[in-house]
Design a protein around this motif. Structure first.
Motif, mmCIF file in Angstrom:
data_model
loop_
_atom_site.group_PDB
_atom_site.id
_atom_site.type_symbol
_atom_site.label_atom_id
_atom_site.label_comp_id
_atom_site.label_asym_id
_atom_site.label_seq_id
_atom_site.Cartn_x
_atom_site.Cartn_y
_atom_site.Cartn_z
ATOM 1 N N ASP A 1 0.820 -1.219 0.000
ATOM 2 C CA ASP A 1 0.000 0.000 0.000
ATOM 3 C C ASP A 1 0.856 1.272 0.000
ATOM 4 O O ASP A 1 0.396 2.342 0.395
ATOM 5 N N ASP A 2 2.106 1.165 -0.449
ATOM 6 C CA ASP A 2 2.933 2.369 -0.564
ATOM 7 C C ASP A 2 2.626 3.087 -1.874
ATOM 8 O O ASP A 2 2.029 2.511 -2.789
ATOM 9 N N VAL A 3 3.025 4.351 -1.966
ATOM 10 C CA VAL A 3 2.767 5.144 -3.167
ATOM 11 C C VAL A 3 4.066 5.735 -3.692
ATOM 12 O O VAL A 3 5.072 5.831 -2.979
ATOM 13 N N PHE A 4 4.032 6.149 -4.946
ATOM 14 C CA PHE A 4 5.212 6.692 -5.619
ATOM 15 C C PHE A 4 5.481 8.141 -5.220
ATOM 16 O O PHE A 4 6.631 8.539 -4.996
ATOM 17 N N ALA A 5 4.427 8.940 -5.125
ATOM 18 C CA ALA A 5 4.626 10.366 -4.852
ATOM 19 C C ALA A 5 3.449 10.924 -4.071
ATOM 20 O O ALA A 5 2.311 10.478 -4.213
ATOM 21 N N ALA A 6 3.752 11.935 -3.251
ATOM 22 C CA ALA A 6 2.736 12.651 -2.470
ATOM 23 C C ALA A 6 2.711 14.104 -2.911
ATOM 24 O O ALA A 6 3.753 14.758 -2.962
ATOM 25 N N ASP B 1 7.720 1.946 4.219
ATOM 26 C CA ASP B 1 8.112 2.300 2.852
ATOM 27 C C ASP B 1 7.524 3.661 2.487
ATOM 28 O O ASP B 1 6.489 3.761 1.824
ATOM 29 N N THR B 2 8.210 4.688 2.931
ATOM 30 C CA THR B 2 7.777 6.058 2.675
ATOM 31 C C THR B 2 7.842 6.370 1.190
ATOM 32 O O THR B 2 8.756 5.919 0.491
ATOM 33 N N ALA B 3 6.895 7.159 0.697
ATOM 34 C CA ALA B 3 6.936 7.588 -0.706
ATOM 35 C C ALA B 3 8.269 8.258 -0.997
ATOM 36 O O ALA B 3 8.731 9.097 -0.215
ATOM 37 N N PRO B 4 8.904 7.935 -2.107
ATOM 38 C CA PRO B 4 10.211 8.524 -2.393
ATOM 39 C C PRO B 4 10.158 9.974 -2.873
ATOM 40 O O PRO B 4 11.174 10.658 -2.854
ATOM 41 N N HIS B 5 8.978 10.442 -3.276
ATOM 42 C CA HIS B 5 8.884 11.780 -3.860
ATOM 43 C C HIS B 5 7.756 12.576 -3.181
ATOM 44 O O HIS B 5 6.625 12.095 -3.077
ATOM 45 N N TRP B 6 8.082 13.814 -2.777
ATOM 46 C CA TRP B 6 7.134 14.653 -2.033
ATOM 47 C C TRP B 6 7.098 16.067 -2.609
ATOM 48 O O TRP B 6 8.143 16.685 -2.820
ATOM 49 N N TYR B 7 5.889 16.553 -2.804
ATOM 50 C CA TYR B 7 5.640 17.938 -3.218
ATOM 51 C C TYR B 7 4.671 18.510 -2.188
ATOM 52 O O TYR B 7 3.502 18.096 -2.108
ATOM 53 N N VAL B 8 5.152 19.425 -1.348
ATOM 54 C CA VAL B 8 4.353 19.929 -0.228
ATOM 55 C C VAL B 8 4.278 21.450 -0.320
ATOM 56 O O VAL B 8 5.307 22.133 -0.460
ATOM 57 N N ARG B 9 3.071 21.974 -0.215
ATOM 58 C CA ARG B 9 2.849 23.421 -0.250
ATOM 59 C C ARG B 9 2.000 23.861 0.940
ATOM 60 O O ARG B 9 1.066 23.160 1.343
ATOM 61 N N HIS B 10 2.366 25.031 1.483
ATOM 62 C CA HIS B 10 1.536 25.678 2.509
ATOM 63 C C HIS B 10 1.539 27.162 2.184
ATOM 64 O O HIS B 10 2.584 27.731 1.851
ATOM 65 N N GLY B 11 0.397 27.798 2.267
ATOM 66 C CA GLY B 11 0.304 29.207 1.912
ATOM 67 C C GLY B 11 1.030 30.116 2.887
ATOM 68 O O GLY B 11 1.033 29.887 4.100
ATOM 69 N N MET B 12 1.616 31.172 2.349
ATOM 70 C CA MET B 12 2.371 32.125 3.167
ATOM 71 C C MET B 12 1.483 32.902 4.139
ATOM 72 O O MET B 12 1.965 33.458 5.131
ATOM 73 N N ARG C 1 12.680 15.409 4.930
ATOM 74 C CA ARG C 1 14.064 15.607 4.481
ATOM 75 C C ARG C 1 15.027 14.670 5.210
ATOM 76 O O ARG C 1 16.003 14.187 4.631
ATOM 77 N N ASN C 2 14.763 14.387 6.474
ATOM 78 C CA ASN C 2 15.613 13.497 7.270
ATOM 79 C C ASN C 2 15.488 12.034 6.846
ATOM 80 O O ASN C 2 16.368 11.229 7.139
ATOM 81 N N ASP C 3 14.383 11.675 6.195
ATOM 82 C CA ASP C 3 14.120 10.269 5.863
ATOM 83 C C ASP C 3 15.024 9.823 4.718
ATOM 84 O O ASP C 3 14.942 10.365 3.613
ATOM 85 N N PRO C 4 15.889 8.838 4.937
ATOM 86 C CA PRO C 4 16.842 8.436 3.899
ATOM 87 C C PRO C 4 16.208 7.795 2.678
ATOM 88 O O PRO C 4 16.841 7.711 1.619
ATOM 89 N N SER C 5 14.961 7.358 2.786
ATOM 90 C CA SER C 5 14.299 6.741 1.634
ATOM 91 C C SER C 5 13.679 7.770 0.703
ATOM 92 O O SER C 5 13.247 7.430 -0.404
ATOM 93 N N VAL C 6 13.624 9.020 1.128
ATOM 94 C CA VAL C 6 13.057 10.078 0.285
ATOM 95 C C VAL C 6 14.109 10.565 -0.701
ATOM 96 O O VAL C 6 15.212 10.947 -0.322
#
Length: 581
Positions: A265-270, A513-524, A542-547
Motif C-alpha cells: 500500500d505504498d505510493v510513488f509520490a505525495a 516504505d515512505t513515498a520517495p517523492h514529495w511535493y508539499v505546499r503551505h500558503g504564506m 528531508r531526514n528520511d533516507p528513503s526520500v
C-alpha cells in the motif's frame, strides 16, 4: 452508455485474470515494508475484489476544447464494506443524504480512452477530506465537463491531458461517517485505512487495469493533505493490518495481531497542500506560534466572551508552553547535522519565506517595499494590508530580502482573516465551546475523529483532556477518573494508537516504505495550522533516507487552499515519472 473492451483487450484481461491474483500475492510479505517473493494463494475476499474491465460507463468531456472519451468505473474497494446510514452530517453543520450506503468505501476510476492499453501511465489518486471530514466518493469527471489542462487550478484536466488514470476515493472519517446501526465508524485511523485499502485494490488488480500501481501519485488538500501525508509516510506498515483485515482489504488475511499481507500500500509520490497533520501536537504548535500576537481583534470571542476576558488566553499560554519539549524530543537534524530544536523553527520559517519572496521577485512579481501595501485575497475577500515586516535590498527583479520581522509577519497573517479560537483543533468540551443559544457543545475542530464507535468524540490532547467539562461524554478526567498519561497507557482504549496511525511523523524515518517523492505546499498567509507544524513535516521528510526528492514551499500570498499551482506541480510529477520509467 455501457461499453465493452476491444477484442485485443478482452484477450489480455482474460489471460491476466487467471494469473493476476497469484502475481499480486508475490508482491509483498507485509512486514514493516519488507519485500516478499513467495506467491500466495488468493483468498475468497481477494477473488471478490477482482477488477472487471468490461463494466464501465463512457463519459464525454472536453480537454482544452478537444472531445475526449473517458471510461469510468465505480468500484467498492473492500470486500467487507460498512453499510452507512442514509442521513449523514456534512462539513459546516448541515446534513446530506447518501444515495449509496457504501459511498465512503467506493472509488471512481476515470480512464482516458487514449490510456486504455497503457499499463505504465500514472494513477492520480485524489482524496477529498477537507477538515479531515468524511468524504463519500465524488468526481468532477462528469458528462459534458470542460477541462482546461493549461489552467493553474484544473488539476483533473492536467491529469487527463497527461493520460493519467484519475482515481477519486471516498473515505470514512470524522463527523459524517455513521453506520446504519448507529456506530461512529469514521474514527481514526479510518480515513488512512480506507485510503490504504483503495491503494491495495489498485495493486491487487494492477495487471488487469490500465496504468501502473507502482506509479501512484496521491493528492490532497487540508485534511486531505494530512491524509495524503499520513498514507504516503506509512507505506506497508503492519500497524494497519488489523484495521485493514476488518474491512476486507485486498491482500490481508487473518485478523488482529495475526493479520498478514501479500499486497502493498505504498505510493510513488505525495502532492500535499496545506496538510493538517500531526494533530496530537497541532494545538500546542498553534499557540506556540501565535500566543504572543493574539488580541481581541485577531481572535474571535467564544460564547460572547472576548479573548482577553475569558479562558482562551490562559489556555493559549498553557498549550504554548508544552510545544518545545515535543519538538526537542523528535531527534530531527538540520542540514548541517545539528539538532533541530524549538529555537530553530522560526529561522527555518524565515528562510522559507525569504526563498519564496526572492523567487517571486525574480519572476517579476511586484513585491511591496517597506511602508507600501500588500493586496491580499483571503476566502474571496480582498484586503489592503501595510507592509511593516518585510525589508528589501534593491529594486526590480534583482532585489533581495534584507530582513523579515517575524512577530510583525505573524500579525500581518492574522490581519485579513482572524486566527482560530483556542483550542483550535481539540475544542469540544472545553473553553465554553457551546452554542450560545442552545447551550449544546459545538463539535468543532477534529475532536470527533478520535475515540470509540460508541461516543461522538474524545479529546486527544492533554490540555483538553484535563479541562473537559462535559459529564457523560466518555472523555476527560471527569468521566474516566484517569489522568492523560494513565489513560493513554490503559488497555481499555486505543487513543494512543489512533494518534500514531494518523501522524506522518510517526512513520517517517522508520522501516515503513515512505513515498520517495514529495511535493508539499503551505500558503504564506495560511493560518489554519501553524507554520512550525509544516516545517516539522518538511524536516522529517528531508531526514528520511528513503526520500529521493522533496519540493517544499510557503506559497506567496496564498491562504488555505490547494491545487493553485497546477502547472508547476504537474511539471514536477512529469519529471519524477520520467526519471523513474
Amino acid at each position: 452508455m455501457t461499453g465493452t473492451t476491444t477484442r485485443r483487450n478482452v484477450k489480455r484481461h482474460a489471460l491476466a485474470s487467471a494469473t493476476s491474483l497469484l502475481l499480486a500475492g508475490g508482491l509483498l510479505a507485509g512486514c514493516g515494508g519488507a519485500e516478499g517473493e513467495t506467491p500466495a494463494t488468493p483468498d475468497t475476499e481477494d477473488t471478490a475484489l477482482q477488477f472487471n474491465a468490461s463494466t464501465y460507463t463512457t463519459v464525454n468531456v472536453t480537454v482544452d476544447g478537444v472531445a475526449t472519451k473517458v471510461r469510468q468505473y465505480r468500484v467498492v474497494y473492500v470486500a467487507k464494506p460498512i453499510k452507512m446510514a442514509t442521513t449523514q452530517a456534512a462539513l459546516g453543520g448541515s446534513n446530506t443524504t447518501l444515495t449509496d450506503p457504501y459511498a465512503y468505501q467506493t472509488m471512481v476510476i476515470s480512464v482516458p480512452e487514449s490510456s486504455v492499453a497503457d499499463q505504465k501511465t500514472a494513477l492520480y489518486f485524489a482524496v477529498n477530506n477537507g477538515g479531515w471530514w468524511a468524504s463519500p466518493v465524488a468526481t468532477t469527471v462528469t458528462e459534458g465537463k470542460a477541462f482546461v489542462s493549461t489552467s493553474n487550478t484544473d488539476n483533473i484536466g492536467a491529469a487527463l491531458k497527461a493520460g493519467y488514470i484519475v482515481v477519486n476515493v471516498g473515505t470514512r472519517s470524522r463527523g459524517g461517517a455513521r453506520a446504519e446501526d448507529g456506530r461512529w465508524t469514521g474514527k481514526a485511523p479510518a480515513p488512512v485505512v480506507d485510503a490504504k485499502a483503495a491503494i491495495r485494490y489498485l495493486r491487487l488488480n494492477d495487471s488487469l487495469m490500465p496504468g501502473s500501481a507502482e506509479r501512484i501519485v496521491m493528492n490532497g488538500t487540508s485534511g486531505g493533505g494530512g491524509l495524503t501525508a499520513a498514507v504516503s509516510a506509512s507505506g506497508n506498515s503492519t500497524d494497519y493490518l488489523p484495521f485493514l483485515a476488518d474491512i476486507g482489504a485486498a491482500g490481508v488475511t487473518g485478523s488482529g495481531s495475526s493479520a498478514t499481507s501479500t499486497v502493498k500500500d505504498d505510493v510513488f509520490a505525495a502532492v500535499a497542500y496545506c496538510p493538517i497533520n500531526n494533530l496530537g501536537n497541532a494545538d500546542s504548535g498553534y499557540e506556540w506560534e501565535y500566543n504572543a500576537v493574539r488580541t481581541d481583534t485577531n481572535t474571535p470571542a467564544l460564547n460572547g466572551v472576548a479573548y482577553s476576558a475569558g479562558p482562551q488566553a490562559t489556555a493559549s499560554a498553557a498549550l504554548a508552553a508544552a510545544f518545545p519539549a515535543y519538538v526537542n524530543s523528535l531527534g530531527l537534524k538540520l542540514e548541517d547535522g545539528s539538532a533541530l530544536t524549538d529555537a530553530s523553527l522560526r529561522a527555518l520559517v524565515t528562510a522559507q519565506l525569504k526563498a519564496e519572496i526572492e523567487r517571486q521577485i525574480a519572476a517579476g512579481t511586484p513585491v511591496p517595499a517597506l511602508g507600501e501595501n500588500f493586496t491580499v485575497v483571503q476566502r474571496g475577500v480582498t484586503s489592503t494590508v501595510p507592509n511593516d515586516w518585510l525589508t528589501l535590498n534593491g529594486t526590480g527583479t534583482t532585489a533581495t530580502v534584507a530582513a523579515i520581522d517575524y512577530p510583525k509577519f505573524l500579525k500581518f497573517v492574522t490581519t485579513p482573516i482572524q486566527l482560530k479560537t483556542v483550542v483550535a483543533f481539540d475544542a469540544v468540551g472545553v473553553n465554553d465551546n457551546k452554542n450560545a443559544t442552545t447551550g449544546v457543545w459545538n463539535i468543532s475542530g477534529e475532536t470527533n475523529l478520535f475515540g470509540s464507535e460508541a461516543f461522538q468524540y474524545a479529546n486527544f490532547t492533554e490540555w483538553a483532556w484535563t479541562n473537559n467539562a462535559v459529564r457523560g461524554d466518555g472523555s476527560g478526567v471527569d468521566d474516566t477518573g484517569l489522568s492523560w498519561s494513565n489513560y493513554l497507557a490503559s488497555s481499555t482504549n486505543t487513543l494512543a494508537q489512533q494518534l500514531k496511525l494518523i501522524n506522518p511523523l510517526a512513520y517517517l524515518n522508520t522501516t515503513a516504505d515512505t513515498a520517495p517523492h514529495w511535493y508539499v505546499r503551505h500558503g504564506m498567509i495560511d493560518r489554519d495550522t501553524a507554520f512550525p507544524m509544516q516545517i516539522l513535516l518538511q524536516q522529517a521528510i528531508r531526514n528520511d533516507p528513503s526520500v529521493k526528492t522533496l519540493d517544499f514551499k510557503l506559497n506567496y500570498l496564498t491562504g488555505h487552499s490547494g491545487n493553485y499551482d497546477v502547472q508547476e506541480a504537474f511539471a514536477w510529477v512529469k519529471a519524477r515519472l520520467a526519471a523513474n520509467p
